[in-house]
Design a protein around this motif. Structure first.
Motif, short mmCIF file in Angstrom:
data_model
loop_
_atom_site.label_atom_id
_atom_site.label_comp_id
_atom_site.label_asym_id
_atom_site.label_seq_id
_atom_site.Cartn_x
_atom_site.Cartn_y
_atom_site.Cartn_z
N GLU A 46 0.84 -1.19 0.00
CA GLU A 46 0.00 0.00 0.00
C GLU A 46 0.88 1.24 0.00
O GLU A 46 1.90 1.29 0.69
CB GLU A 46 -0.87 0.00 1.26
N GLY A 47 0.52 2.23 -0.78
CA GLY A 47 1.27 3.47 -0.84
C GLY A 47 2.50 3.35 -1.73
O GLY A 47 2.69 2.37 -2.43
N LYS A 48 3.33 4.37 -1.66
CA LYS A 48 4.54 4.39 -2.49
C LYS A 48 5.71 3.82 -1.69
O LYS A 48 6.00 4.26 -0.59
CB LYS A 48 4.85 5.82 -2.91
N VAL A 49 6.38 2.84 -2.29
CA VAL A 49 7.55 2.23 -1.67
C VAL A 49 8.65 2.20 -2.72
O VAL A 49 8.42 1.79 -3.86
CB VAL A 49 7.25 0.79 -1.18
N HIS A 50 9.84 2.65 -2.36
CA HIS A 50 10.96 2.66 -3.28
C HIS A 50 11.31 1.25 -3.71
O HIS A 50 11.25 0.31 -2.92
CB HIS A 50 12.16 3.33 -2.59
N ASP A 51 11.69 1.08 -4.99
CA ASP A 51 12.00 -0.24 -5.55
C ASP A 51 13.05 -0.97 -4.73
O ASP A 51 12.89 -2.13 -4.38
CB ASP A 51 12.51 -0.11 -6.99
#
Length: 129
Positions: A16-21
């Protein structure tokens, strides 16, 4: 993770949400199980991974205030031509709209099941083609 034939080999769990690769890859520990003989082609979103593993193929980053040399540009083109197969796989999966559409459902892990189904359909399409 995909192979050279554009088949999906591994899917990570949806977040969920933005997570760095790189952060997600570190938490999932997917690269730890890949033998050193198998090259791993990544983009600049995984900067720093080449310091941890010997089999990482990452493009050269342009230095601040300077330009890349012609050799670096050519090397980046070659790395990009290998990595584009993975990008084509992702776009193939996204053709199944269930993988990209916004849904308003609270069923646990439904998004992972949608992605797994779309990836399975994509692999079946490649096998049948």
């Amino acid at each position: 993770m995909t192979d050279q034939a554009k088949r999906v080999l591994v899917l990570s769990k949806a977040r969920e949400g933005k997570v760095h690769d790189k952060r997600q890859l570190d938490e999932e520990k997917l690269v730890d199980f890949v033998p050193d003989e198998v090259p791993i082609h990544v983009d600049l979103g995984f900067q720093g991974l080449q310091k941890e593993f010997v089999n990482i193929r990452i493009p050269d980053k342009k230095p601040r205030g300077k330009q890349l040399t012609e050799e670096q540009k050519q090397s980046n083109r070659e790395k990009s031509s290998d990595r584009v197969k993975c990008e084509h796989t992702i776009s193939g999966i996204k053709r199944y709209k269930v993988a990209t559409a916004v849904y308003r459902n609270h069923i646990r892990d439904l998004d992972d099941r949608f992605m797994l189904t779309a990836a399975g359909l994509w692999n079946f399409y490649l096998m049948a083609a």
